[in-house]
Enzyme design. Sequence first.
Site, PDB file in Angstrom:
ATOM      1  N   ARG A   1     -27.442  -6.346 -15.564  1.00  0.00           N
ATOM      2  CA  ARG A   1     -27.002  -7.125 -16.713  1.00  0.00           C
ATOM      3  C   ARG A   1     -27.975  -6.839 -17.856  1.00  0.00           C
ATOM      4  NH1 ARG A   1     -30.993  -9.361 -16.881  1.00  0.00           N
ATOM      5  NH2 ARG A   1     -30.412 -10.164 -18.914  1.00  0.00           N
ATOM      6  N   GLY A   2     -27.598  -7.255 -19.043  1.00  0.00           N
ATOM      7  CA  GLY A   2     -28.329  -6.852 -20.227  1.00  0.00           C
ATOM      8  C   GLY A   2     -27.629  -5.659 -20.842  1.00  0.00           C
ATOM      9  N   ALA A   3     -27.308  -5.757 -22.128  1.00  0.00           N
ATOM     10  CA  ALA A   3     -26.464  -4.749 -22.767  1.00  0.00           C
ATOM     11  C   ALA A   3     -27.003  -3.320 -22.617  1.00  0.00           C
ATOM     12  CB  ALA A   3     -26.257  -5.104 -24.238  1.00  0.00           C
TER      13      ALA A   3
ATOM     14  N   ASN B   1     -24.884 -12.831 -28.798  1.00  0.00           N
ATOM     15  CA  ASN B   1     -25.867 -12.886 -27.721  1.00  0.00           C
ATOM     16  C   ASN B   1     -25.456 -13.997 -26.765  1.00  0.00           C
ATOM     17  OD1 ASN B   1     -28.358 -11.774 -26.632  1.00  0.00           O
ATOM     18  ND2 ASN B   1     -29.294 -13.744 -27.110  1.00  0.00           N
ATOM     19  N   LYS B   2     -26.217 -14.164 -25.713  1.00  0.00           N
ATOM     20  CA  LYS B   2     -25.880 -15.145 -24.685  1.00  0.00           C
ATOM     21  C   LYS B   2     -25.618 -16.523 -25.288  1.00  0.00           C
ATOM     22  CE  LYS B   2     -25.471 -14.330 -21.216  1.00  0.00           C
ATOM     23  NZ  LYS B   2     -24.215 -13.959 -20.531  1.00  0.00           N
TER      24      LYS B   2
ATOM     25  N   ASP C   1     -26.207  -8.592 -27.474  1.00  0.00           N
ATOM     26  CA  ASP C   1     -25.228  -7.829 -26.711  1.00  0.00           C
ATOM     27  C   ASP C   1     -24.340  -6.992 -27.620  1.00  0.00           C
ATOM     28  OD1 ASP C   1     -25.075  -8.706 -23.617  1.00  0.00           O
ATOM     29  OD2 ASP C   1     -25.845 -10.332 -24.849  1.00  0.00           O
TER      30      ASP C   1
ATOM     31  N   GLN D   1     -30.275 -16.852 -16.757  1.00  0.00           N
ATOM     32  CA  GLN D   1     -31.025 -15.616 -16.967  1.00  0.00           C
ATOM     33  C   GLN D   1     -32.462 -15.874 -17.399  1.00  0.00           C
ATOM     34  OE1 GLN D   1     -27.802 -16.060 -17.987  1.00  0.00           O
ATOM     35  NE2 GLN D   1     -26.814 -14.105 -18.400  1.00  0.00           N
TER      36      GLN D   1
END
Length: 361
Positions: free
Chosen positions: A53-55, A250-251, A240, A200
């Site tokens: 995970r993480g762009a 973003n998240k 992201d 996260q």
Amino acid sequence: MKVHGKPTRTIWPVGGARAVEIIDQTALPHAYRVVRLSSLDDTVRAICSMQVRGAPLIGVTAAYGLALALARSADDALLQDAVRALAATRPTAVNLHWALLRMQACLRPLPPSARADAAWHEAGRIAEEDAEQCRRIGENGLQVLLAAARDRSRLDLMTHCNAGWLATVDHGTALAPVYAAVDQGIGVHVWVSETRPRNQGLLTAWELRQHGVPHTLIADNAAGLLLARGGIDAVLVGADRMAANGDVANKIGTYLKALAARAAAIPFYVAAPRSTIDFACPNGAAIPIEERAADELRLVYGRDASSVAAQLRQLPADEAVANPAFDVTPASLVSALITERGSCAASTAGLRSLYPEEEYD
């Protein structure tokens, strides 16, 4: 970065085999587990389940996934099918689509017999570039943060989600300046939001602990109070997807921190590499927002009293749930964007100053 004192990346090729290994991030922070990806199906599953995970890391993993898909056959039909399968895994993170477009540009002109080796080498180049770009983000971001700090001997920062090395190949985006500060002997303390429902922030706390960085985990809703009290130099997050006008996806929960930071007159910075910037996306309203499974809210995962992995149901199975994974912070709330090329205003003009060669809608 380090795991148990050993330099480690989030994804790496397996010597002597067409396969890669990843850190299974669904096992963190309770267990450190390495998983091998040997096929397209393995890669799709790893991205969808958030083992990676993480762009930036999603983009690199997708590039390797395409290379794995072409290992046995690389005709046009298989190439297109593999691209389609990978593109459908995560709609918001633009690095995924950026990596797939780059891979296709490299592979389509080649005869099928040459594509497998070319795909493997191109995926490796994308991985190395990501690590180097994040290292430079750390250098550039540290200069921005020191200019904003009240005390040059220590930085007090707040972050959200995980934009550390676990979200990239190495170094991270928002946490890259933190690690750069540590490497230069500058004191740092990081206030880490838990970032529900996927938590996260627990990954951020885990990696900061591994690297010996002082930090404090906070409930998401405590951020406003802590910012209002003062004592925090800046809020620093990743992204992201970044639109051409500087709006940032973003998240979920990032927007609320930006609002609280503005009210408290605290700088709010966004760190991201070129692969996260979508120059074809005019503004945040055009960014697709992923809606994730309702059970991410209904169920809680952890360890029981015997330290056995377990899940707990906190809501009935039929409870109505909305679970958008991201929100959009307008450029007007972003103090500066930090990239591998330097920092700039969160605007089309600012991005043009760093990336004049790109086409802007």
